[in-house]
Design an enzyme around this catalytic site. Structure first.
Site, PDB file in Angstrom:
ATOM      1  N   CYS A 397       0.839  -1.191   0.000  1.00 57.93           N
ATOM      2  CA  CYS A 397       0.000   0.000   0.000  1.00 57.93           C
ATOM      3  C   CYS A 397       0.882   1.253   0.000  1.00 57.93           C
ATOM      4  O   CYS A 397       1.405   1.633  -1.032  1.00 57.93           O
ATOM      5  CB  CYS A 397      -0.975  -0.046   1.171  1.00 57.93           C
ATOM      6  SG  CYS A 397      -2.421   1.008   0.896  1.00 57.93           S
ATOM      7  N   HIS A 524      -3.673  -4.928   0.700  1.00 58.49           N
ATOM      8  CA  HIS A 524      -3.019  -5.461   1.906  1.00 58.49           C
ATOM      9  C   HIS A 524      -3.115  -6.988   1.914  1.00 58.49           C
ATOM     10  O   HIS A 524      -4.075  -7.541   2.455  1.00 58.49           O
ATOM     11  CB  HIS A 524      -3.702  -4.915   3.163  1.00 58.49           C
ATOM     12  CG  HIS A 524      -3.445  -3.464   3.391  1.00 58.49           C
ATOM     13  ND1 HIS A 524      -2.365  -3.013   4.111  1.00 58.49           N
ATOM     14  CD2 HIS A 524      -4.111  -2.364   2.991  1.00 58.49           C
ATOM     15  CE1 HIS A 524      -2.381  -1.694   4.146  1.00 58.49           C
ATOM     16  NE2 HIS A 524      -3.436  -1.276   3.469  1.00 58.49           N
ATOM     17  N   GLU A 526      -1.643  -9.020   3.650  1.00 54.90           N
ATOM     18  CA  GLU A 526      -1.425  -9.618   4.981  1.00 54.90           C
ATOM     19  C   GLU A 526      -2.713 -10.083   5.651  1.00 54.90           C
ATOM     20  O   GLU A 526      -2.674 -10.908   6.560  1.00 54.90           O
ATOM     21  CB  GLU A 526      -0.693  -8.626   5.900  1.00 54.90           C
ATOM     22  CG  GLU A 526      -1.462  -7.376   6.319  1.00 54.90           C
ATOM     23  CD  GLU A 526      -1.236  -6.188   5.395  1.00 54.90           C
ATOM     24  OE1 GLU A 526      -0.979  -6.410   4.194  1.00 54.90           O
ATOM     25  OE2 GLU A 526      -1.345  -5.040   5.864  1.00 54.90           O
TER      26      GLU A 526
HETATM   27  N1  GLN Z   1      -1.844   6.666   3.092  1.00 48.42           N
HETATM   28  C1  GLN Z   1      -1.958   5.920   1.874  1.00 48.42           C
HETATM   29  C2  GLN Z   1      -3.350   6.055   1.260  1.00 48.42           C
HETATM   30  O1  GLN Z   1      -4.273   6.459   1.890  1.00 48.42           O
HETATM   31  C3  GLN Z   1      -1.609   4.471   2.111  1.00 48.42           C
HETATM   32  C4  GLN Z   1      -2.599   3.760   2.965  1.00 48.42           C
HETATM   33  C5  GLN Z   1      -2.106   2.447   3.461  1.00 48.42           C
HETATM   34  O2  GLN Z   1      -0.916   2.154   3.384  1.00 48.42           O
HETATM   35  N2  GLN Z   1      -3.000   1.635   3.983  1.00 48.42           N
HETATM   36  O3  GLN Z   1      -3.523   5.722   0.114  1.00 48.42           O
END
Ligand code: GLN
Length: 550
Positions: A397, A524, A526
């Protein structure tokens, strides 16, 4: 829990309520998850509910550094990290409604009041809140979470907090009433407590447990089983004393002492008769054998593999719990002992010699998800180091976004390239705000939950790792994305977006040409890793970090 029939192992839904006493952090979640494993090994289909007695509607707006990670569900629910424990242990996919909070219950009751549903009555904690809790539990308990149609057979309910807290009182009252609603034979109360050791001879002290059980009984719930956290196994004397003072059978006093790894906990409970206490036969499936094999394997892993985690740290590793678990699952698959080297990203910016030394010594680098601009430049330096020195890299992300920024700055020469999250006026916006998401409300306004990623190429590392299919479904939690206007330029220079969303606009996975493993994912992964089924991008990182082929 008798009453098995030929077609269904049990006639009525069975409930196991897990509460906790004395102090938090005793491993109630692991106990609840382990009970789920035992129920499954008896051939029952299982689901789980976590009750969090806080006023937040969900964990979405809570700081992971205070409360632990926000666990994201398929349906986009932002939940307590214990739901991750249940998913991993019991191999479930839960829903937002599997996490009950005070905020959700009160909202629901107040909404009903505004609609006039209570017909002029005074709306009160008892019966309206307590009824709403019980209805919620009954409604969600029948929703399958194991991917098979039809109702589960058993539902594990974990009550967050510690018995005696003001916040949890309405929930305890609801559960007290619930035993009459579902029938005493269909519900079992398990209470997790602490048995500390005091004095020079190491005496196990039972008084804290006596007190918490007294408190629980005073609220109308008599625990059927005590699970006692202790460093060393409970002595027979302690067990008998607890049984005598806490009104439970000595056979129902379980010792949850320290074990070599977490996968031993279901086995530990089984060995002490937890299945008998639950009234189930745990020999019906080969599940416990698989857990034993896994526990043994985890105790005998080969040489170390070092993964540098470059993030924001305040000492609470729970803020990255699922990432840690996913790395562990992948390390089991490559038979290596995982060592996570925690690196505070801002220390890399400050040229901290020791942090750079740790980063350089690592076999692989991971930049996990995150929000806010602290440490961003340090993360960019780490991504740069991995790219230039052919060190295996996984960016999750935010980790994908900062690696894209690094690439734009240092390969495409786009000066000051940045995300508009960190620099609204950047001349080269490499990562931009996603237009359809609200700018005014933080709660529940992200691109959340399971979304498809379509592979854009027939063959690449991540596609192979995922088994070769055309599409993967992973969970998301973000507001920003790689600027679609730059994609062509970035790809032409070798950073290829091999996976995109169904519109073909959003970047979901990148891979760098000619690098052993330089992978970024906008989602994500994970949240879907399982001990016996490690998440593919993590497996790729561990394979590359240990010199394996992908
Ligand atoms: N801050 C970034 C976004 O909002 C990444 C978010 C994250 O890593 N979950 O896109």
């Amino acid at each position: 829990m008798g009453g098995a029939t030929a077609s269904k192992p049990v006639d009525d839904m069975k409930y196991v309520v897990v509460s906790g006493g004395v102090l938090s952090g005793l491993g109630k979640g692991v106990t609840a998850s382990s009970i789920g494993v035992l129920l499954k090994s008896a051939g029952l289909r299982v689901t789980a509910v976590k009750i969090d007695p806080y006023l937040n509607s969900d964990a979405g707006t809570m700081s992971p550094f205070e409360h632990g990670e926000v666990f994201v569900l398929d349906d986009g629910g932002e939940a307590d990290l214990d739901l991750g424990n249940y998913e991993r242990f019991c191999d479930l996919n839960l829903y937002r409604d599997n996490n009950i909070t005070t905020g959700k219950i009160y909202s629901k009751v107040i909404e009903a009041e505004r609609r006039g549903d209570y017909l002029g009555k005074t709306v009160q904690v008892i019966p309206h809140i307590t009824d709403a809790v019980q209805n919620w539990i009954e409604d969600i308990a029948v929703v399958p979470a194991d991917g098979i149609e039809g109702s589960p057979d058993a539902c594990v309910i974990e009550l967050g907090g510690t018995v005696g807290d003001i916040e949890s009182a309405p929930f305890i009252e609801a559960l007290r009433q619930f035993q009459f609603r579902v029938g005493r034979e269909n519900i079992i109360f398990v209470h997790v407590s602490l048995v500390p050791v005091m004095g020079p001879v190491g005496e196990q002290k039972t008084k804290p447990t006596q007190h918490t059980v007294k408190e629980l009984r005073g609220l109308g719930i008599t625990p059927d089983v005590l699970v006692c956290r202790a460093e060393a196994p409970l002595s027979d004397e302690t067990r008998e004393k607890l049984a005598a003072f806490c009104h439970v059978s000595p056979r129902a006093v379980m010792s949850a002492h320290d074990v070599s790894n977490i996968y031993r906990v279901p086995l530990l409970l089984q060995a002490q008769g937890m299945c008998e206490a639950l009234g189930i036969d745990c020999t019906k499936t080969d599940l416990m054998e698989r857990w034993e094999a896994m526990a043994d394997r985890v105790d005998n892993l080969g040489q170390e593999v070092h993964i540098a985690m470059v993030g924001k740290y305040t000492g609470l590793t729970d803020s990255y719990l699922s990432v840690i678990k996913s790395l562990q699952h992948a390390s089991f698959a490559v038979n290596r002992t995982l060592v996570i080297d925690w690196i505070e990203a801002s220390n890399l910016e400050n040229n901290s010699h020791s942090d750079w030394a740790v980063l350089k010594a690592a076999d692989g680098i991971l930049v996990p998800g995150g929000f806010g601009d602290r440490g961003i430049e340090g993360k960019i330096l780490a991504a740069n180091y991995a790219r230039v020195n052919s060190v295996p890299y996984l960016g999750i992300c935010l980790g994908l976004q900062i690696a894209t920024i690094e690439f734009c700055r240092n390969v495409l020469g786009l000066e000051g390239a940045n995300s508009t999250e960190f620099d609204q006026n950047t001349a080269n916006p490499a990562v931009i705000f996603m237009p359809e998401i609200s700018k005014t409300h933080l709660g529940g306004t992200m691109r959340l939950g399971s979304r498809p990623t379509i592979f854009q190429v027939d063959d690449c590392k991540t596609r192979r790792l995922y088994g070769g299919g055309p599409q993967v479904d992973e969970r998301h939690r973000h507001r920003y994305e790689v600027n679609p206007d730059l994609i062509q330029k970035i790809e032409a220079a070798g950073l290829v977006f091999v996976g995109k969303d169904e519109t073909g606009l959003r970047c979901e996975i990148f891979e760098l040409d000619g690098h052993p493993y330089y992978v970024g994912v906008q989602y994500h992964p994970e949240f879907k890793s399982r001990p016996e089924r490690p998440s593919p991008p993590f497996l790729g990182l561990l394979k590359a970090a240990t010199g394996g082929s992908i």
